[in-house]
Design an enzyme around this catalytic site. Structure first.
Site, short mmCIF file in Angstrom:
data_model
loop_
_atom_site.label_atom_id
_atom_site.label_comp_id
_atom_site.label_asym_id
_atom_site.label_seq_id
_atom_site.Cartn_x
_atom_site.Cartn_y
_atom_site.Cartn_z
N GLY A 189 12.91 -2.03 5.45
CA GLY A 189 12.99 -0.70 4.89
C GLY A 189 12.95 -0.61 3.45
O GLY A 189 12.50 -1.53 2.94
N LEU A 190 13.72 0.21 2.96
CA LEU A 190 13.87 0.65 1.50
C LEU A 190 12.41 0.76 0.97
O LEU A 190 12.16 0.24 -0.07
CB LEU A 190 14.70 -0.62 0.82
CG LEU A 190 16.02 -0.63 0.85
CD1 LEU A 190 16.52 -1.98 0.25
CD2 LEU A 190 16.76 0.52 0.42
N CYS A 191 11.93 1.63 1.68
CA CYS A 191 10.44 1.93 0.94
C CYS A 191 10.18 3.38 1.20
O CYS A 191 9.26 3.83 1.42
CB CYS A 191 9.31 0.90 1.55
SG CYS A 191 9.31 0.91 3.38
N GLY A 192 11.09 4.26 1.01
CA GLY A 192 11.02 5.76 1.11
C GLY A 192 10.75 6.09 2.39
O GLY A 192 11.27 5.75 3.25
#
Lengths: 135, 293
Positions: free
Chosen positions: B89-92
């Protein structure tokens, strides 16, 4: 004197050769064929083996391809190889080691899928070794 | 009102977060360069493949004996959606935008009374799809352990799709991925994989009146080429996706770093103000005390 034509060798991961060459001999499934400038448009499958390339400066290089397609058209020759390795980069010891590894993989394989994958790899490597020996 | 100690703690924690996001941004930038190079290196093969396929498709136009991978099964009852997303995750909005496109498609197909099956490549897509379409997901393939994406990985997925097609598990297969445009723009794309859509815009070569010779013959070449093409298209999608993911993560982390910076500024201002207020209060108390004597 042979006239140069455009030759491209591509594998899924990168473009290996893109230059003008004098002559290329392709290991087609139905037999080897040489390609010169203005060859008739041909499409052929390629069996595992060596392609030999005569460069414009006269020296000759060989590459091992694992299979794929060759497409000859008025723009030149394009080989879509599954895998291609320059013979100069193949070392006999490395090859022997890879064959040993593949044999171990085959022996360790737990199911049919793994066995098949290992067998294919082993076959490829043995083909390569055999072809090298015949150079 | 937060005490001075609380404020100090919050500033420290936001600073730590900022360091992490900054590091993630730099890692993504480095990975992006590599992913972009890989995607560019793979482009010639896919382009030549398109050209060869376009040439062959012309030769096969209107013929009855064309392979099923090209003509399809003659039905379009069962649709397989291959949703390629990231494993992390953590990709907008990267994962969400791909899944959103796939969901829309799935709803449309269901409204038309078609059967929908979903194959997830990448864990995050499955996590999002699970709630609405959990029952339709056939399987999830995770590439999390993969360090460097090779053609072999795509080939495995391609073979899997072909095996399913041979078992008549689906009629039409569509691939969902994000096409890499730039760091700030990744376009969610859907592409029909089976039956093979003749690539648009592929250049067909002018043969100057000559006729192609086929060795062994058209049929066999096509039999060989079409399965390969499936893997190549999957490979292309995975590479585009990898580049897009890193691009999306880079800009998301850049935003996060900037936000953290703004937050630190704000917190520091209120910290200073409160410290000043406290000093002033103390001074007034001392002066008042001195005057009272």
């Amino acid at each position: 004197m042979a006239e140069p034509f455009q030759f491209e060798l591509v594998s899924p991961e990168r473009l290996l050769i893109s230059e003008a060459v004098n002559e290329v001999v392709v290991p087609g499934t139905d037999g080897d064929f040489g390609v010169l400038k203005d060859h008739a448009p041909t499409m052929s499958t390629v069996r595992p083996g060596f392609i030999s390339v005569k460069h414009t400066d006269g020296h000759e290089s060989r590459l091992y391809v694992v299979g794929g397609f060759a497409d000859v058209n008025p723009n030149g020759l394009t080989i879509l190889a599954e895998e291609a390795i320059d013979v100069a980069d193949i070392k006999a010891e490395d090859l022997a080691e890879q064959i040993r590894n593949a044999e171990e993989d085959f022996a360790d394989a737990k199911d049919d899928d793994q066995r098949l994958a290992a067998a294919t790899k082993l076959d490829n490597l043995k083909n390569m070794k055999g072809a090298l020996a015949n150079l | 009102m937060a005490s001075l100690k609380d404020l100090r703690n919050r500033i420290a924690s936001v600073k730590a977060t900022q360091k992490i996001t900054k590091a993630m941004q730099m890692v993504a930038a480095a990975k992006l360069r590599r992913a972009q190079e890989a995607a560019e290196a793979a482009r010639p093969y896919a382009e030549r493949m398109d050209a060869v396929l376009a040439n062959l498709a012309v030769a096969f136009e209107g013929r009855q004996d064309a392979p099923r991978l090209m003509t399809g099964t003659g039905k379009d009852d069962v649709h397989l959606l291959v949703v390629c997303t990231a494993d992390r995750g953590l990709c907008g909005g990267f994962n969400n935008s791909i899944v959103k496109l796939a969901k829309e498609r799935a709803r449309r197909l269901q409204a038309d009374g078609k059967e929908v099956k979903i194959l997830c490549v990448g864990k995050k897509g499955f996590d999002i799809l699970r709630r609405d379409f959990g029952k339709l997901v056939v399987d999830t393939i995770s590439l999390r352990e993969v360090k460097k994406l090779g053609f072999g990985h795509a080939d495995d997925i391609g073979k899997r799709l072909l095996a399913m097609f041979d078992d008549e598990a689906f009629d039409v297969c569509t691939l969902f991925y994000a096409e890499f445009q730039s760091v700030i723009s990744q376009i969610p794309t859907e592409q029909q994989l089976i039956p093979a859509a003749v690539p648009e815009g592929a250049e067909t070569v002018d043969l100057q009146g000559a006729i192609y010779e086929y060795e062994p013959d058209e049929g066999e070449i096509l039999q060989d080429l079409l399965p390969r093409n499936v893997s190549v298209q999957v490979f292309r999608a995975l590479l585009e996706n990898a580049a897009s993911e890193q691009g999306a993560r880079m800009s998301a982390m850049d935003n996060a770093t900037r936000n953290a910076g703004e937050m630190i500024d704000k917190l520091t201002t209120s910290y200073n103000r409160q410290r000043q207020a406290q000093i002033t209060t103390e001074l007034i108390e001392i002066i008042a005390g001195a005057e009272a004597l």
